[in-house]
Design a protein around this motif. Structure first.
Motif, short mmCIF file in Angstrom:
data_model
loop_
_atom_site.label_atom_id
_atom_site.label_comp_id
_atom_site.label_asym_id
_atom_site.label_seq_id
_atom_site.Cartn_x
_atom_site.Cartn_y
_atom_site.Cartn_z
N SER A 72 0.83 -1.19 0.00
CA SER A 72 0.00 0.00 0.00
C SER A 72 0.87 1.24 0.00
CB SER A 72 -0.90 -0.01 1.25
OG SER A 72 -1.78 1.08 1.23
N LYS A 73 0.42 2.25 -0.73
CA LYS A 73 1.14 3.53 -0.78
C LYS A 73 0.10 4.64 -0.76
CE LYS A 73 5.23 5.68 -2.13
NZ LYS A 73 5.63 6.28 -0.86
N GLU A 74 0.47 5.73 -0.10
CA GLU A 74 -0.43 6.85 0.10
C GLU A 74 0.17 8.11 -0.51
OE1 GLU A 74 -1.79 9.24 4.08
OE2 GLU A 74 -1.84 7.06 4.15
N PHE A 75 -0.70 8.94 -1.10
CA PHE A 75 -0.28 10.20 -1.72
C PHE A 75 -1.28 11.29 -1.36
CE2 PHE A 75 1.01 6.72 -4.50
CZ PHE A 75 2.38 6.94 -4.59
N THR A 76 -0.85 12.54 -1.50
CA THR A 76 -1.76 13.67 -1.35
C THR A 76 -1.66 14.56 -2.59
OG1 THR A 76 -0.13 15.04 -0.21
CG2 THR A 76 -1.61 13.71 1.17
N PHE A 77 -2.73 15.28 -2.83
CA PHE A 77 -2.72 16.29 -3.90
C PHE A 77 -3.73 17.37 -3.54
CE2 PHE A 77 -5.89 13.21 -5.24
CZ PHE A 77 -6.92 13.97 -5.77
N ASP A 78 -3.49 18.55 -4.06
CA ASP A 78 -4.38 19.69 -3.84
C ASP A 78 -5.07 20.02 -5.15
OD1 ASP A 78 -3.67 20.44 -1.04
OD2 ASP A 78 -1.69 20.64 -1.94
N ALA A 79 -6.38 20.23 -5.07
CA ALA A 79 -7.12 20.52 -6.30
C ALA A 79 -8.39 21.29 -5.97
CB ALA A 79 -7.47 19.21 -7.01
N ALA A 80 -8.92 21.95 -7.00
CA ALA A 80 -10.17 22.70 -6.89
C ALA A 80 -11.23 22.01 -7.75
CB ALA A 80 -9.97 24.14 -7.36
N HIS A 81 -12.47 22.17 -7.34
CA HIS A 81 -13.59 21.64 -8.11
C HIS A 81 -14.88 22.26 -7.61
CE1 HIS A 81 -15.50 18.38 -5.38
NE2 HIS A 81 -14.78 19.16 -4.62
N HIS A 82 -15.96 21.94 -8.29
CA HIS A 82 -17.30 22.25 -7.80
C HIS A 82 -18.23 21.18 -8.33
CE1 HIS A 82 -19.07 23.84 -11.56
NE2 HIS A 82 -17.82 24.15 -11.83
N LEU A 83 -19.36 21.03 -7.69
CA LEU A 83 -20.31 19.99 -8.08
C LEU A 83 -21.48 20.60 -8.84
CD1 LEU A 83 -20.44 17.80 -4.84
CD2 LEU A 83 -18.98 17.55 -6.87
N HIS A 84 -21.95 19.86 -9.82
CA HIS A 84 -23.12 20.24 -10.61
C HIS A 84 -24.36 19.57 -10.02
CE1 HIS A 84 -20.62 21.96 -13.76
NE2 HIS A 84 -19.88 20.89 -13.69
N ASN A 85 -25.51 20.19 -10.23
CA ASN A 85 -26.79 19.61 -9.82
C ASN A 85 -26.78 19.26 -8.34
OD1 ASN A 85 -29.41 18.87 -10.41
ND2 ASN A 85 -28.86 16.75 -10.85
N TYR A 86 -26.24 20.17 -7.55
CA TYR A 86 -26.07 19.93 -6.12
C TYR A 86 -26.39 21.23 -5.39
CZ TYR A 86 -23.77 18.80 -1.69
OH TYR A 86 -23.50 18.57 -0.37
N GLU A 87 -27.24 21.16 -4.39
CA GLU A 87 -27.56 22.33 -3.59
C GLU A 87 -26.87 22.20 -2.24
OE1 GLU A 87 -28.92 25.12 -4.61
OE2 GLU A 87 -29.05 24.14 -6.57
N GLY A 88 -25.79 22.88 -2.10
CA GLY A 88 -25.00 22.86 -0.88
C GLY A 88 -23.73 23.65 -1.14
N LYS A 89 -22.87 23.71 -0.15
CA LYS A 89 -21.64 24.51 -0.28
C LYS A 89 -20.78 24.07 -1.45
CE LYS A 89 -20.15 23.91 3.94
NZ LYS A 89 -19.33 24.00 5.15
N CYS A 90 -20.80 22.78 -1.77
CA CYS A 90 -19.90 22.26 -2.79
C CYS A 90 -20.31 22.63 -4.22
CB CYS A 90 -19.75 20.75 -2.66
SG CYS A 90 -18.93 20.27 -1.14
N LYS A 91 -21.44 23.33 -4.38
CA LYS A 91 -21.79 23.81 -5.72
C LYS A 91 -20.88 24.97 -6.12
CE LYS A 91 -25.45 27.13 -4.62
NZ LYS A 91 -26.86 27.46 -4.79
N ASN A 92 -20.26 25.60 -5.14
CA ASN A 92 -19.34 26.70 -5.40
C ASN A 92 -17.92 26.17 -5.59
OD1 ASN A 92 -21.34 28.77 -5.00
ND2 ASN A 92 -21.19 28.33 -2.81
N LEU A 93 -17.15 26.88 -6.35
CA LEU A 93 -15.75 26.52 -6.55
C LEU A 93 -15.02 26.53 -5.20
CD1 LEU A 93 -13.44 25.94 -8.56
CD2 LEU A 93 -13.06 28.41 -8.68
N HIS A 94 -14.32 25.44 -4.90
CA HIS A 94 -13.58 25.31 -3.65
C HIS A 94 -12.48 24.27 -3.84
CE1 HIS A 94 -16.48 22.04 -3.52
NE2 HIS A 94 -15.70 21.43 -2.62
#
Length: 160
Positions: free
Chosen positions: A32-54
Motif C-alpha cells: 500500500s502507498k499513500e499520496f496527497t494532492f491539492d485541487a479545486a472543483h465544484h459539483l453540478h446539480n447539487y444544492e449545498g456549499k460544494c456547488k461553489n468553486l472550492h
C-alpha cells in the motif's frame, strides 16, 4: 533488552544467505502507498456549499497485490510513486478537476473509480505485467477531507 546495538556482522549475499533464499514464499501479498494532492472543483446539480468553486487537500491510498519476485519483492514503492507521478497525479495536483478529468461530476465517488481505472490500466501494460507478477489493484481510497472518503475495490469493479 531494548538498548541500542550495532550488529556484529552485516549479512552478505552468497555468503551468509543464498539468492534462492531471498524469496521466502509464493503467496499473494498486498502493498500500500499513500499520496496527497491539492485541487479545486465544484459539483453540478447539487444544492449545498460544494456547488461553489472550492478546494481540498485530497489523500489517496492504493492497495496493490501480486506475487513476489526472486528477491522477495512484489513491487517497489518507488515504482508505485513513479506511476502515480507520471500517469495519475498530472491530472489532479493543483488542477481544476472539472476541466482535467473526463466529463463527470467531480464527486469523490466518481473520482475514486477514475483513479482506480488509471492505476489498473497502468499495471496492465505489457512491460509491467512482465515485471510485476499478477499485479492488480485491490482497492483505492480517496479522502476528500480528513474524515470523509470514497472507496472502490477490485471485487466491485470487476463483478458488478
Amino acid at each position: 533488552m531494548y538498548g541500542f546495538r550495532i550488529v556484529d556482522k552485516l549479512q552478505k549475499i552468497d555468503e551468509d544467505i543464498q539468492k534462492d533464499q531471498l524469496k521466502y514464499h509464493t503467496k499473494r501479498v498486498l502493498v500500500s502507498k499513500e499520496f496527497t494532492f491539492d485541487a479545486a472543483h465544484h459539483l453540478h446539480n447539487y444544492e449545498g456549499k460544494c456547488k461553489n468553486l472550492h478546494g481540498h487537500t485530497y489523500r489517496v491510498i492504493f492497495g496493490l497485490s501480486g506475487f513476489v519476485d526472486e528477491r522477495g519483492l512484489m513491487m517497489d514503492f518507488g515504482d508505485i510513486k513513479e506511476i502515480w507521478k507520471n500517469e495519475i497525479e498530472v491530472y489532479l495536483d493543483h488542477k481544476y478537476l472539472n476541466e482535467t478529468l473526463p466529463p463527470m461530476n467531480t464527486t469523490a465517488e466518481n473520482m475514486v473509480v477514475w483513479i482506480y481505472e488509471k492505476m489498473a490500466s497502468s499495471l496492465q501494460k505489457e512491460d509491467r505485467q512482465k515485471q510485476y507478477h499478477g499485479a492488480r489493484v485491490e482497492f483505492v481510497r480517496l479522502f476528500e477531507t480528513p474524515t470523509s472518503y470514497a472507496e472502490t475495490r477490485r471485487e466491485w469493479m470487476e463483478c458488478e
